[in-house]
Design an enzyme around this catalytic site. Structure first.
Site, PDB file in Angstrom:
ATOM      1  CG  ASP A  47      -2.305   0.373   0.966  1.00  0.00           C
ATOM      2  OD1 ASP A  47      -2.505   1.471   0.418  1.00  0.00           O
ATOM      3  OD2 ASP A  47      -3.212  -0.421   1.283  1.00  0.00           O
TER       4      ASP A  47
ATOM      5  CD  GLU B 294      -8.976   4.283  -1.752  1.00  0.00           C
ATOM      6  OE1 GLU B 294      -9.916   3.927  -1.038  1.00  0.00           O
ATOM      7  OE2 GLU B 294      -8.065   5.029  -1.330  1.00  0.00           O
TER       8      GLU B 294
ATOM      9  CG  ASP C  65      -4.763   5.515   0.840  1.00  0.00           C
ATOM     10  OD1 ASP C  65      -5.645   4.658   0.961  1.00  0.00           O
ATOM     11  OD2 ASP C  65      -4.733   6.564   1.533  1.00  0.00           O
TER      12      ASP C  65
ATOM     13  CG  HIS D 238      -8.871  -1.667   4.188  1.00  0.00           C
ATOM     14  ND1 HIS D 238      -8.636  -1.633   2.828  1.00  0.00           N
ATOM     15  CD2 HIS D 238      -8.516  -0.447   4.659  1.00  0.00           C
ATOM     16  CE1 HIS D 238      -8.153  -0.444   2.504  1.00  0.00           C
ATOM     17  NE2 HIS D 238      -8.067   0.293   3.601  1.00  0.00           N
ATOM     18  CG  ASP D 239     -11.425   1.719   3.360  1.00  0.00           C
ATOM     19  OD1 ASP D 239     -10.904   1.625   4.491  1.00  0.00           O
ATOM     20  OD2 ASP D 239     -10.868   2.267   2.389  1.00  0.00           O
TER      21      ASP D 239
HETATM   22  O1  TEU Z   1      -9.637   5.272   1.754  1.00  0.00           O
HETATM   23  C1  TEU Z   1     -10.094   6.418   1.107  1.00  0.00           C
HETATM   24  C2  TEU Z   1     -11.482   6.689   1.288  1.00  0.00           C
HETATM   25  O2  TEU Z   1     -12.103   7.322   0.461  1.00  0.00           O
HETATM   26  C3  TEU Z   1     -12.089   6.203   2.528  1.00  0.00           C
HETATM   27  O3  TEU Z   1     -11.749   7.051   3.559  1.00  0.00           O
HETATM   28  C4  TEU Z   1     -13.505   6.128   2.401  1.00  0.00           C
HETATM   29  O4  TEU Z   1     -14.076   7.398   2.296  1.00  0.00           O
HETATM   30  C5  TEU Z   1     -14.037   5.473   3.617  1.00  0.00           C
HETATM   31  O5  TEU Z   1     -13.182   4.439   3.993  1.00  0.00           O
HETATM   32  C6  TEU Z   1     -15.357   4.892   3.316  1.00  0.00           C
HETATM   33  O6  TEU Z   1     -15.816   4.344   4.480  1.00  0.00           O
HETATM   34  C7  TEU Z   1      -8.280   5.098   1.894  1.00  0.00           C
HETATM   35  C8  TEU Z   1      -7.996   3.862   2.704  1.00  0.00           C
HETATM   36  O7  TEU Z   1      -8.471   2.733   2.022  1.00  0.00           O
HETATM   37  C9  TEU Z   1      -8.615   4.024   4.059  1.00  0.00           C
HETATM   38  O8  TEU Z   1      -8.481   2.876   4.848  1.00  0.00           O
HETATM   39  C10 TEU Z   1      -7.932   5.193   4.728  1.00  0.00           C
HETATM   40  O9  TEU Z   1      -8.543   5.459   5.950  1.00  0.00           O
HETATM   41  C11 TEU Z   1      -7.982   6.444   3.868  1.00  0.00           C
HETATM   42  O10 TEU Z   1      -7.655   6.205   2.501  1.00  0.00           O
HETATM   43  C12 TEU Z   1      -6.973   7.448   4.358  1.00  0.00           C
HETATM   44  O11 TEU Z   1      -5.681   6.979   4.094  1.00  0.00           O
END
Ligand code: TEU
Ligand code: CA
Length: 543
Positions: free
Chosen positions: A98, A247, A193, A319-320
């Site tokens: 990542d 992403e 990211d 994971h989100d």
């Molecule tokens: O996620 C980006 C992102 O858009 C998320 O914050 C999203 O809005 C949210 O998870 C939806 O629930 C990335 C990573 O995947 C995330 O884990 C991080 O928290 C974020 O960036 C900040 O680095």
């Protein structure tokens, strides 16, 4: 022409904190992953994507990095990492890391020096005398005052995640050097990211006020980004046999192509989010009832729009995101809907990404108690919602369905204490359903969800049509039938699904009477012309 390896292989995402603990501190670690390599091999995946394992104060579980070149102690050492990489490579599995470079941790030495006004680092971040009205992805304001510097700094995520200033040449050189460091070590690429928000409009103008994400018109796909990513491609990525998946939040196919078009290739592919909106309005906290058509439409849109110009990613979880079976499946048809969803997504055209636990049908934990959640986003949103006058009950309902911790509960290996994840107290509670949903149980049953995932993975290796066949929707407007056709040389692949809990009769199904399906999620069911609830059939036809 031979396809690049990252078109053919399947990616398995590991969230290291929750995968396997090896030293009984309740936190997953690199040694734990090494111990589970046989499982990865048995799955047949070809690439591992590791969520961040770098040194981090852990405000956002590693997405706030304080040292890009070293490993977080609780995960192990750099030597452990090198061992993992070597052992994966020996097993024919590649590894991507990542890359979190929109922001650093506020405990990164660059930020500390910047806050002190050190001339070299002064402009590494976005500082202003006054704040403006931009808002954070995690709820609340995107600016925090720093008493030392007596200025505000921009953070599109938590206040411990200050945004880097990509207009600064040295910042971009630092990022290039970090990438080279890992690539030289043998890493095979990156998941970048929130990469489409790194370039901010000059002077950070005031935002058009919005209910969420105010300021986004000034940082989403800002034109400067193409220069920045173009530099990285030319000076770093193009020099290695590696791949990058970005992403990219709130992105349209047209914008995606501005990064991934085969003549541009600043990134090899992107994660888009349209289909993650199937059960919500724009932001996941504004929930709406899920309808299959709202999943089908965006998926089909991306298949058609990317076409031959680029390459899609195929995913339902990360994971989100909440667990896909909880979101889009049906509790009464648990196995059937889990396997139907896998069929739906992984026979489309693109690179499949499987998130740990998805292959055994893990479900949302839906903890009813706010204290059981660890995620910063969950707690921030709770506070924001309460401030806006929403009741505790209403906020908990949203959190139980949409919290990121639904995906982050420990991997369920077996039915022993804490699901075999750890022998001590896990950092986040195990989903109480682990006695019935776990790897071991899936392994002992011939028709398990895991067995079905393995079949899909094996079929992809056997039939090039699954990788390179053209995509075409069938009976697109139908609300319950989900069907599409892939075409390659003299072959056609039909994917036919009943995306509902009611039996479905359709003339398309009759065409295949008497033909042996390549894959079927109703083991032993004899063809009767009617699709059962969540039934999925895949047929391979030679012209
Ligand atoms: O996620 C980006 C992102 O858009 C998320 O914050 C999203 O809005 C949210 O998870 C939806 O629930 C990335 C990573 O995947 C995330 O884990 C991080 O928290 C974020 O960036 C900040 O680095
Ligand atoms: Ca551990």
């Amino acid at each position: 022409m031979k396809s690049p390896w990252y078109h053919e292989r399947i990616v398995y995402q590991i969230y290291p904190r929750s995968f396997q603990d090896s030293n009984a501190d309740g936190i997953g670690d690199i040694r734990g992953i090494i111990n589970r390599i046989p499982y990865l091999i048995s799955l047949g995946i070809g690439i591992v994507w590791l969520s961040p394992i770098y040194v981090s104060p852990n405000d956002d579980n590693g997405y706030d990095i304080a040292d890009y070149r070293n490993i977080q102690k609780e995960f192990g050492t750099l030597d452990d990492f090198k061992e993992l990489l070597a052992k994966l490579h020996q097993s024919g599995i590649k590894l991507i890391m990542d890359l979190v470079v929109n922001h650093t941790s506020d405990e990164h030495p660059w930020f500390k020096a910047s806050a002190e006004g050190d001339p070299k680092y002064k402009d590494y971040y976005h500082w202003q005398k006054t704040k403006n009205n931009w808002s954070s992805f995690f709820g609340g304001e995107a600016w925090t005052y720093h008493p030392k510097r007596k200025e505000y700094y921009l953070h599109l995520f938590s206040k411990k995640q200050p945004d880097l200033n990509w207009d600064n040449n040295e910042v971009r050189e630092e990022v290039g050097a970090i990438c080279r460091y890992w690539l030289d070590m043998g890493v095979d690429g990156f998941r970048a990211d929130v990469i489409n928000i790194i370039a901010k409009a000059d002077n950070l103008p005031k935002a058009k006020p919005q209910i969420a994400l105010s300021g986004r018109e000034h940082y989403l796909n800002n034109p400067k980004i193409h220069r920045y990513l173009g530099e990285l491609r030319d000076e770093v990525f193009s020099k290695y046999d590696c791949f990058t998946v970005g992403e990219t939040v709130l992105i349209t196919p047209k914008q995606a192509l501005s990064y991934i078009d085969k003549d541009i290739r600043e990134l090899d592919m992107v994660f888009q989010f349209d289909h993650m909106g199937a059960d919500n309005y724009f932001v996941k906290w504004f929930m709406k009832k899920f309808r299959p058509i709202n999943l089908k439409k965006p998926l089909s849109k991306w298949q058609n729009a990317i076409g031959d110009r680029g390459w899609n990613t195929l995913y339902l979880e990360n994971h989100d995101q909440p667990r896909s079976v909880s979101r889009f499946g049906h509790p009464d048809y648990y196995e059937q809907s889990a396997t139907m969803l896998a069929t739906m997504i992984y026979f489309q055209k693109g690179t499949p990404f499987i998130y740990q636990g998805q292959e055994i049908g893990m479900l949302n934990a839906s903890f009813g108690n706010l204290d059981d959640y660890e995620d910063i986003e969950t707690h921030n949103i709770y506070k924001t919602g309460r401030k806006l006058g929403m009741s505790h009950k209403r906020m908990m309902k949203k959190i139980m369905m949409m919290s990121r911790d639904n995906a982050r509960t420990p991997m369920q290996w077996d039915d022993s204490v804490n699901a075999g994840f750890t022998s001590s107290e896990p950092w986040l509670k195990v989903n109480p359903n682990y006695k019935t949903i776990n790897v071991l149980k899936n392994q002992t049953q011939t028709n398990s969800i895991l067995a079905y995932y393995r079949k899909i993975i094996a079929l992809r290796k056997e039939h090039e049509i699954i990788i390179n066949g053209d995509y075409e929707d069938l009976y697109f407007k139908h609300k319950r039938l989900y069907a599409y056709r892939r075409t390659f040389k003299d072959e056609q692949l039909y994917v036919i699904m009943n995306f509902s809990s009611k039996p479905l009769r359709h003339s398309l199904v009759d065409e295949f009477k008497g033909l042996e399906p390549l894959l079927h999620n109703y083991p032993g069911k004899v063809f009767d012309g009617i699709l059962s609830p969540y039934e999925a059939l895949v047929y391979l036809v030679k012209k």
